[in-house]
Motif scaffolding. Structure first.
Motif, PDB file in Angstrom:
ATOM      1  N   ILE A 338      19.414 -60.985  22.590  1.00  0.00           N
ATOM      2  CA  ILE A 338      19.315 -59.800  23.451  1.00  0.00           C
ATOM      3  C   ILE A 338      20.694 -59.489  24.040  1.00  0.00           C
ATOM      4  O   ILE A 338      20.951 -58.362  24.475  1.00  0.00           O
ATOM      5  N   TYR A 339      21.574 -60.500  24.031  1.00  0.00           N
ATOM      6  CA  TYR A 339      22.951 -60.309  24.510  1.00  0.00           C
ATOM      7  C   TYR A 339      23.827 -59.830  23.364  1.00  0.00           C
ATOM      8  O   TYR A 339      23.605 -60.183  22.206  1.00  0.00           O
ATOM      9  N   PRO A 340      24.857 -59.036  23.655  1.00  0.00           N
ATOM     10  CA  PRO A 340      25.703 -58.476  22.587  1.00  0.00           C
ATOM     11  C   PRO A 340      26.679 -59.500  22.018  1.00  0.00           C
ATOM     12  O   PRO A 340      26.889 -60.578  22.584  1.00  0.00           O
ATOM     13  N   TRP A 341      27.305 -59.119  20.914  1.00  0.00           N
ATOM     14  CA  TRP A 341      28.307 -59.976  20.290  1.00  0.00           C
ATOM     15  C   TRP A 341      29.443 -60.316  21.268  1.00  0.00           C
ATOM     16  O   TRP A 341      29.978 -61.424  21.238  1.00  0.00           O
ATOM     17  N   ASP A 342      29.805 -59.366  22.120  1.00  0.00           N
ATOM     18  CA  ASP A 342      30.950 -59.605  23.004  1.00  0.00           C
ATOM     19  C   ASP A 342      30.644 -60.578  24.148  1.00  0.00           C
ATOM     20  O   ASP A 342      31.514 -60.855  24.972  1.00  0.00           O
ATOM     21  N   SER A 343      29.430 -61.119  24.178  1.00  0.00           N
ATOM     22  CA  SER A 343      29.112 -62.114  25.203  1.00  0.00           C
ATOM     23  C   SER A 343      29.901 -63.409  25.006  1.00  0.00           C
ATOM     24  O   SER A 343      29.960 -64.251  25.902  1.00  0.00           O
ATOM     25  N   TRP A 344      30.523 -63.554  23.820  1.00  0.00           N
ATOM     26  CA  TRP A 344      31.431 -64.684  23.606  1.00  0.00           C
ATOM     27  C   TRP A 344      32.720 -64.511  24.416  1.00  0.00           C
ATOM     28  O   TRP A 344      33.398 -65.493  24.726  1.00  0.00           O
ATOM     29  N   ASP A 345      33.046 -63.286  24.744  1.00  0.00           N
ATOM     30  CA  ASP A 345      34.294 -63.003  25.456  1.00  0.00           C
ATOM     31  C   ASP A 345      34.071 -62.519  26.887  1.00  0.00           C
ATOM     32  O   ASP A 345      34.883 -62.775  27.766  1.00  0.00           O
ATOM     33  N   LYS A 346      32.959 -61.810  27.114  1.00  0.00           N
ATOM     34  CA  LYS A 346      32.658 -61.303  28.447  1.00  0.00           C
ATOM     35  C   LYS A 346      31.626 -62.198  29.124  1.00  0.00           C
ATOM     36  O   LYS A 346      30.800 -62.820  28.455  1.00  0.00           O
ATOM     37  N   ASN A 347      31.661 -62.219  30.433  1.00  0.00           N
ATOM     38  CA  ASN A 347      30.760 -63.078  31.186  1.00  0.00           C
ATOM     39  C   ASN A 347      29.514 -62.301  31.615  1.00  0.00           C
ATOM     40  O   ASN A 347      29.589 -61.409  32.456  1.00  0.00           O
ATOM     41  N   TYR A 348      28.381 -62.643  30.997  1.00  0.00           N
ATOM     42  CA  TYR A 348      27.103 -62.056  31.396  1.00  0.00           C
ATOM     43  C   TYR A 348      26.356 -63.063  32.267  1.00  0.00           C
ATOM     44  O   TYR A 348      26.346 -64.266  31.964  1.00  0.00           O
ATOM     45  N   THR A 349      25.714 -62.575  33.320  1.00  0.00           N
ATOM     46  CA  THR A 349      25.022 -63.471  34.248  1.00  0.00           C
ATOM     47  C   THR A 349      23.526 -63.193  34.326  1.00  0.00           C
ATOM     48  O   THR A 349      22.800 -63.930  34.994  1.00  0.00           O
ATOM     49  N   ALA A 350      23.074 -62.158  33.675  1.00  0.00           N
ATOM     50  CA  ALA A 350      21.657 -61.803  33.708  1.00  0.00           C
ATOM     51  C   ALA A 350      21.302 -61.027  32.454  1.00  0.00           C
ATOM     52  O   ALA A 350      22.184 -60.602  31.695  1.00  0.00           O
ATOM     53  N   GLU A 351      20.011 -60.844  32.229  1.00  0.00           N
ATOM     54  CA  GLU A 351      19.543 -60.076  31.082  1.00  0.00           C
ATOM     55  C   GLU A 351      20.169 -58.691  31.081  1.00  0.00           C
ATOM     56  O   GLU A 351      20.153 -58.000  32.095  1.00  0.00           O
ATOM     57  N   PRO A 352      20.738 -58.256  29.949  1.00  0.00           N
ATOM     58  CA  PRO A 352      21.350 -56.917  29.911  1.00  0.00           C
ATOM     59  C   PRO A 352      20.290 -55.832  30.047  1.00  0.00           C
ATOM     60  O   PRO A 352      19.151 -55.992  29.587  1.00  0.00           O
ATOM     61  N   LYS A 353      20.668 -54.733  30.664  1.00  0.00           N
ATOM     62  CA  LYS A 353      19.732 -53.623  30.834  1.00  0.00           C
ATOM     63  C   LYS A 353      19.279 -53.096  29.479  1.00  0.00           C
ATOM     64  O   LYS A 353      18.100 -52.773  29.292  1.00  0.00           O
ATOM     65  N   VAL A 354      20.225 -52.997  28.554  1.00  0.00           N
ATOM     66  CA  VAL A 354      19.902 -52.588  27.182  1.00  0.00           C
ATOM     67  C   VAL A 354      20.021 -53.817  26.286  1.00  0.00           C
ATOM     68  O   VAL A 354      21.112 -54.370  26.132  1.00  0.00           O
ATOM     69  N   TRP A 355      18.895 -54.249  25.724  1.00  0.00           N
ATOM     70  CA  TRP A 355      18.939 -55.391  24.809  1.00  0.00           C
ATOM     71  C   TRP A 355      19.749 -55.028  23.569  1.00  0.00           C
ATOM     72  O   TRP A 355      19.671 -53.906  23.063  1.00  0.00           O
ATOM     73  N   PHE A 356      20.490 -56.019  23.054  1.00  0.00           N
ATOM     74  CA  PHE A 356      21.248 -55.800  21.826  1.00  0.00           C
ATOM     75  C   PHE A 356      20.301 -55.840  20.626  1.00  0.00           C
ATOM     76  O   PHE A 356      20.203 -54.881  19.865  1.00  0.00           O
ATOM     77  N   HIS A 357      19.611 -56.959  20.425  1.00  0.00           N
ATOM     78  CA  HIS A 357      18.608 -57.118  19.368  1.00  0.00           C
ATOM     79  C   HIS A 357      17.254 -57.472  20.007  1.00  0.00           C
ATOM     80  O   HIS A 357      17.113 -57.430  21.226  1.00  0.00           O
ATOM     81  N   ASP A 358      16.311 -57.847  19.127  1.00  0.00           N
ATOM     82  CA  ASP A 358      14.981 -58.343  19.490  1.00  0.00           C
ATOM     83  C   ASP A 358      14.043 -57.223  19.938  1.00  0.00           C
ATOM     84  O   ASP A 358      14.478 -56.169  20.409  1.00  0.00           O
ATOM     85  N   ILE A 359      12.739 -57.495  19.788  1.00  0.00           N
ATOM     86  CA  ILE A 359      11.700 -56.498  20.036  1.00  0.00           C
ATOM     87  C   ILE A 359      10.763 -56.913  21.171  1.00  0.00           C
ATOM     88  O   ILE A 359      10.371 -56.099  21.996  1.00  0.00           O
ATOM     89  N   LEU A 360      10.396 -58.203  21.176  1.00  0.00           N
ATOM     90  CA  LEU A 360       9.372 -58.679  22.100  1.00  0.00           C
ATOM     91  C   LEU A 360       9.907 -59.763  23.045  1.00  0.00           C
ATOM     92  O   LEU A 360      10.835 -60.495  22.702  1.00  0.00           O
ATOM     93  N   ARG A 361       9.284 -59.847  24.208  1.00  0.00           N
ATOM     94  CA  ARG A 361       9.535 -60.967  25.119  1.00  0.00           C
ATOM     95  C   ARG A 361       8.714 -62.170  24.660  1.00  0.00           C
ATOM     96  O   ARG A 361       7.853 -62.054  23.767  1.00  0.00           O
TER      97      ARG A 361
END
Length: 389
Positions: A338-361
């Motif tokens: 659900i996190y983007p590819w750039d999460s390897w370089d940027k610091n994410y601390t919570a679920e992104p508002k817009v999911w990158f991939h995936d359909i279901l919780r």
């Protein structure tokens, strides 16, 4: 009278030699790898398939291929539940990754688990595409307990197959040959399988990811000959299913624009597969590029919402051109896609508002009800439900 015995012996000898030559020819013919499918054969295979649609699938409890398949973490309950959700959406395939180290560790046990998985998939009317090798993410795979996910990082534990060690050591080619032939031969006539994907993104150098510096500097020099061999090994098993490998970057509009690896991927594929993580405009452009091969097409990776690759934009284009579609990701879990590819370089601390991939919780509820409704309309599930009321 001795001359009669000599004559009889001579005749028997000639017959024996003749039979021996015939047997040898028969054995040689039987062992000869089948050829690449013709356009007509590929079209005949595709004719009654309907709209091929599904996810790239790994159960939410597995961080990578090894955790999915190893005996101690093979989670049939989760696989059954999540493939049931895919069936509810009307999906009919799932692209699933295997790994060479699993076959080396315990070929019989691994093949039995694949068989169990295929039984579960069949129960839900899903025919998987099985992936043999993969050049993306961690080039140093290790058997055993897999590491825990790095918080908020996309695919933080996914591993390559073969890893760098196996890739650069040609003395391991016989081991890899046994893996390719052993897996495909076991299921060569199995109608539970849709297709064999020989190598995922073989020319991916993981540039810009956390693993770029760990890659072999001349990786492609090792990949190209092994890719060629892998197609030969696959066809030597004489599968009734198509074998393929998906082009994923660059310009495929003309033969002279293809790299050596892309040329092998396209020329050796029974059906044409490709990836597209860009907008509908680029999806349609790539479909039109590949139409010159005259064969059925499946997009085996797509859907990255922030890139403009969405179900809403992609599925109508695919339907228009009769192209199968396999999106990345299904149930949000340990792969954290659900996190983007750039999460390897940027610091994410919570679920992104817009999911990158995936359909279901993880509880099966959709990230987007509108997406689920669209998928059901494309697969005919909604219409069937309305008709049943």
């Amino acid at each position: 009278m001795k001359w009669k015995y000599y004559l009889l012996a001579l005749v028997c000898g000639l017959l024996t030699q003749s039979c021996g030559r015939k047997d040898a020819t028969t054995q040689e013919t039987a062992a000869k790898p089948r050829t690449v499918w013709s356009i007509d054969k590929a079209k005949a295979w595709y004719k009654d398939k309907g709209f091929i649609i599904g996810p790239n699938f790994s159960p939410s409890t597995a961080i990578n291929q090894l955790e999915m398949w190893q005996a101690e973490s093979f989670d049939t309950a989760t696989i059954n539940r999540e493939l049931g959700w895919a069936e509810d959406l009307g999906m009919n395939t799932a692209r699933v990754y295997l790994h060479d180290l699993l076959y080396q560790q315990d070929s019989a046990g691994f093949l039995q688990r694949v068989d169990t998985f295929l039984d579960i998939a069949q129960r839900h009317n899903i025919k998987p595409i099985l992936v043999i090798f993969d050049s993306v993410w961690d080039p140093n795979p290790k058997l055993g307990k897999q590491r825990e996910p790095r918080p908020h990082v996309h695919n933080s534990g996914w591993v390559q197959s073969p890893g760098s060690v196996g890739l650069q050591d040609s003395t391991q080619h016989p081991r890899l040959e046994r893996y390719v032939k052993g897996v495909i031969r076991r299921f060569a006539n199995d109608d539970r399988i849709l297709a064999w994907d020989i190598w995922n993104e073989p020319d991916n150098l993981n540039q810009g990811s956390a693993y770029g510096k760990q890659e072999l500097p001349n990786k492609l020099d090792y990949v190209l000959p092994l890719l060629k061999k892998s197609f030969v090994w696959a066809r030597a098993a004489n599968p009734v299913q198509p074998v393929t490998s998906a082009v994923w970057k660059g310009n495929w509009s003309r033969e002279d624009s293809l790299t050596a690896i892309e040329k092998v991927m396209l020329d050796e594929s029974d059906i044409i597969t490709f990836h597209n993580y860009d907008s509908a405009q680029y999806l349609e452009q790539r479909i039109n590029w590949l139409k010159r091969y005259g064969k059925p097409m499946i997009c085996t990776e797509y859907m990255a919402r922030p890139n403009g690759s969405t179900f809403q934009s992609s599925l109508p284009v695919a339907k228009k051109h009769n192209v199968g579609m396999v999106n990345w990701g299904f149930v949000a879990g340990k792969t954290q896609t659900i996190y983007p590819w750039d999460s390897w370089d940027k610091n994410y601390t919570a679920e992104p508002k817009v999911w990158f991939h995936d359909i279901l919780r993880k509880d099966g509820t959709p990230y987007s009800q509108a997406e689920v409704d669209l998928i059901k309309s494309m697969t005919g599930v909604r219409e069937k439900a309305v008709a049943a009321q």
